[in-house]
Scaffold this motif. Structure first.
Motif, PDB file in Angstrom:
ATOM      1  N   PHE A 136       0.809  -1.217   0.000  1.00  0.00           N
ATOM      2  CA  PHE A 136       0.000   0.000   0.000  1.00  0.00           C
ATOM      3  C   PHE A 136       0.842   1.267   0.000  1.00  0.00           C
ATOM      4  O   PHE A 136       0.303   2.367   0.089  1.00  0.00           O
ATOM      5  CB  PHE A 136      -0.957   0.014   1.194  1.00  0.00           C
ATOM      6  N   ALA A 137       2.153   1.140  -0.125  1.00  0.00           N
ATOM      7  CA  ALA A 137       3.039   2.306  -0.071  1.00  0.00           C
ATOM      8  C   ALA A 137       2.691   3.331  -1.148  1.00  0.00           C
ATOM      9  O   ALA A 137       2.677   4.539  -0.883  1.00  0.00           O
ATOM     10  CB  ALA A 137       4.503   1.877  -0.188  1.00  0.00           C
ATOM     11  N   GLY A 138       2.403   2.877  -2.351  1.00  0.00           N
ATOM     12  CA  GLY A 138       2.064   3.805  -3.434  1.00  0.00           C
ATOM     13  C   GLY A 138       0.801   4.597  -3.118  1.00  0.00           C
ATOM     14  O   GLY A 138       0.768   5.824  -3.282  1.00  0.00           O
ATOM     15  N   MET A 139      -0.222   3.915  -2.644  1.00  0.00           N
ATOM     16  CA  MET A 139      -1.473   4.597  -2.302  1.00  0.00           C
ATOM     17  C   MET A 139      -1.255   5.546  -1.127  1.00  0.00           C
ATOM     18  O   MET A 139      -1.753   6.670  -1.132  1.00  0.00           O
ATOM     19  CB  MET A 139      -2.561   3.563  -1.977  1.00  0.00           C
ATOM     20  N   ASN A 140      -0.517   5.083  -0.120  1.00  0.00           N
ATOM     21  CA  ASN A 140      -0.266   5.942   1.045  1.00  0.00           C
ATOM     22  C   ASN A 140       0.511   7.193   0.654  1.00  0.00           C
ATOM     23  O   ASN A 140       0.194   8.297   1.120  1.00  0.00           O
ATOM     24  CB  ASN A 140       0.470   5.164   2.139  1.00  0.00           C
ATOM     25  N   SER A 141       1.491   7.066  -0.222  1.00  0.00           N
ATOM     26  CA  SER A 141       2.253   8.234  -0.691  1.00  0.00           C
ATOM     27  C   SER A 141       1.358   9.194  -1.466  1.00  0.00           C
ATOM     28  O   SER A 141       1.445  10.411  -1.288  1.00  0.00           O
ATOM     29  CB  SER A 141       3.409   7.795  -1.589  1.00  0.00           C
ATOM     30  N   ARG A 142       0.498   8.635  -2.303  1.00  0.00           N
ATOM     31  CA  ARG A 142      -0.412   9.483  -3.073  1.00  0.00           C
ATOM     32  C   ARG A 142      -1.408  10.200  -2.160  1.00  0.00           C
ATOM     33  O   ARG A 142      -1.744  11.365  -2.389  1.00  0.00           O
ATOM     34  CB  ARG A 142      -1.133   8.656  -4.127  1.00  0.00           C
ATOM     35  N   MET A 143      -1.862   9.519  -1.131  1.00  0.00           N
ATOM     36  CA  MET A 143      -2.788  10.150  -0.187  1.00  0.00           C
ATOM     37  C   MET A 143      -2.087  11.258   0.597  1.00  0.00           C
ATOM     38  O   MET A 143      -2.669  12.317   0.831  1.00  0.00           O
ATOM     39  CB  MET A 143      -3.381   9.110   0.770  1.00  0.00           C
ATOM     40  N   ASP A 144      -0.846  11.007   1.019  1.00  0.00           N
ATOM     41  CA  ASP A 144      -0.086  12.050   1.714  1.00  0.00           C
ATOM     42  C   ASP A 144       0.077  13.279   0.829  1.00  0.00           C
ATOM     43  O   ASP A 144      -0.122  14.416   1.282  1.00  0.00           O
ATOM     44  CB  ASP A 144       1.291  11.522   2.137  1.00  0.00           C
ATOM     45  N   ALA A 145       0.431  13.066  -0.429  1.00  0.00           N
ATOM     46  CA  ALA A 145       0.606  14.183  -1.369  1.00  0.00           C
ATOM     47  C   ALA A 145      -0.716  14.914  -1.591  1.00  0.00           C
ATOM     48  O   ALA A 145      -0.747  16.156  -1.644  1.00  0.00           O
ATOM     49  CB  ALA A 145       1.170  13.671  -2.697  1.00  0.00           C
ATOM     50  N   LEU A 146      -1.799  14.175  -1.703  1.00  0.00           N
ATOM     51  CA  LEU A 146      -3.115  14.775  -1.882  1.00  0.00           C
ATOM     52  C   LEU A 146      -3.496  15.638  -0.677  1.00  0.00           C
ATOM     53  O   LEU A 146      -3.967  16.768  -0.828  1.00  0.00           O
ATOM     54  CB  LEU A 146      -4.150  13.670  -2.098  1.00  0.00           C
ATOM     55  N   CYS A 147      -3.266  15.113   0.511  1.00  0.00           N
ATOM     56  CA  CYS A 147      -3.641  15.837   1.735  1.00  0.00           C
ATOM     57  C   CYS A 147      -2.822  17.107   1.953  1.00  0.00           C
ATOM     58  O   CYS A 147      -3.288  18.038   2.615  1.00  0.00           O
ATOM     59  CB  CYS A 147      -3.521  14.917   2.953  1.00  0.00           C
ATOM     60  N   GLU A 148      -1.621  17.164   1.367  1.00  0.00           N
ATOM     61  CA  GLU A 148      -0.793  18.370   1.485  1.00  0.00           C
ATOM     62  C   GLU A 148      -1.473  19.598   0.887  1.00  0.00           C
ATOM     63  O   GLU A 148      -1.155  20.721   1.255  1.00  0.00           O
ATOM     64  CB  GLU A 148       0.567  18.156   0.822  1.00  0.00           C
ATOM     65  N   HIS A 149      -2.407  19.396  -0.016  1.00  0.00           N
ATOM     66  CA  HIS A 149      -3.079  20.507  -0.694  1.00  0.00           C
ATOM     67  C   HIS A 149      -4.242  21.072   0.111  1.00  0.00           C
ATOM     68  O   HIS A 149      -4.880  22.024  -0.338  1.00  0.00           O
ATOM     69  CB  HIS A 149      -3.572  20.069  -2.078  1.00  0.00           C
ATOM     70  N   TYR A 150      -4.517  20.506   1.272  1.00  0.00           N
ATOM     71  CA  TYR A 150      -5.642  20.946   2.095  1.00  0.00           C
ATOM     72  C   TYR A 150      -5.141  21.504   3.418  1.00  0.00           C
ATOM     73  O   TYR A 150      -4.146  21.036   3.959  1.00  0.00           O
ATOM     74  CB  TYR A 150      -6.611  19.788   2.365  1.00  0.00           C
ATOM     75  N   SER A 151      -5.854  22.499   3.919  1.00  0.00           N
ATOM     76  CA  SER A 151      -5.518  23.059   5.231  1.00  0.00           C
ATOM     77  C   SER A 151      -5.943  22.066   6.312  1.00  0.00           C
ATOM     78  O   SER A 151      -6.713  21.131   6.050  1.00  0.00           O
ATOM     79  CB  SER A 151      -6.256  24.384   5.443  1.00  0.00           C
ATOM     80  N   ALA A 152      -5.480  22.296   7.527  1.00  0.00           N
ATOM     81  CA  ALA A 152      -5.865  21.437   8.645  1.00  0.00           C
ATOM     82  C   ALA A 152      -7.383  21.462   8.842  1.00  0.00           C
ATOM     83  O   ALA A 152      -8.009  20.424   9.077  1.00  0.00           O
ATOM     84  CB  ALA A 152      -5.146  21.868   9.922  1.00  0.00           C
TER      85      ALA A 152
END
Length: 166
Positions: free
Chosen positions: A120-136
């Motif tokens: 799941f490393a690829g999906m987890n990395s993509r999710m981390d990158a996606l979440c970087e675009h959103y504020s807390a």
């Protein structure tokens, strides 16, 4: 005049709601495909993976508790647990405190999690990158929405189960 604006706002809100439902349907399809491909890599059927994930996230637990959470008949669960144990994903431990000698607790074999994390490393990395675009604050809203969506799905599944037993 405001009634025209109100109708336009209501129509726009309905369109957005439909867009959210459509996006969730697409997400369901893509996650199902991901899980199927993941499962084929580690030789787990979809239902086996679901049960393993439930044990991993909420365990240790009894087979009865797992059957309830997974919405499965206990007899169906026996084959799933046999496959998971044979594959080295779970262990069944006897409950020494129980008067029923058949009573067991299911434990995930945590050492196997590394294998899962790698897949799941690829999906987890993509999710981390996606979440970087959103504020807390936005992430809090998204997390709340997803929790509520999960609860709505659980309630709907329970309704379908109840309808089958009536």
């Amino acid at each position: 005049m405001s009634s025209t604006a109100d109708r336009a706002d209501a129509r726009h809100r309905r369109q957005l709601t439909v867009a959210v439902r459509d996006a969730l349907r697409e997400l369901n399809i893509q996650l199902s495909l991901l899980n199927r491909r993941f499962g084929s890599r580690v030789e787990l059927r979809d239902i086996d993976w679901t049960c393993l994930d439930l044990i991993d996230r909420h365990g240790p637990m009894t087979p009865t508790a797992l059957a309830r959470q997974a919405g499965l008949h206990p007899a169906t669960l026996t084959g799933i647990l046999d496959r998971l144990q044979k594959g080295g994903w779970i262990v069944r431990e006897r409950d020494p405190e129980s008067s029923d000698r058949r009573a067991v607790t299911l434990h995930a074999v945590r050492e196997r999690n590394t294998e899962l994390f790698q897949l799941f490393a690829g999906m987890n990395s993509r999710m981390d990158a996606l979440c970087e675009h959103y504020s807390a604050a936005e992430l809090e809203v998204i997390a709340d929405f997803l929790r509520r969506t999960g609860a709505a799905g659980q309630e709907s599944a329970e309704e379908l189960t109840d309808a089958n037993t009536s």
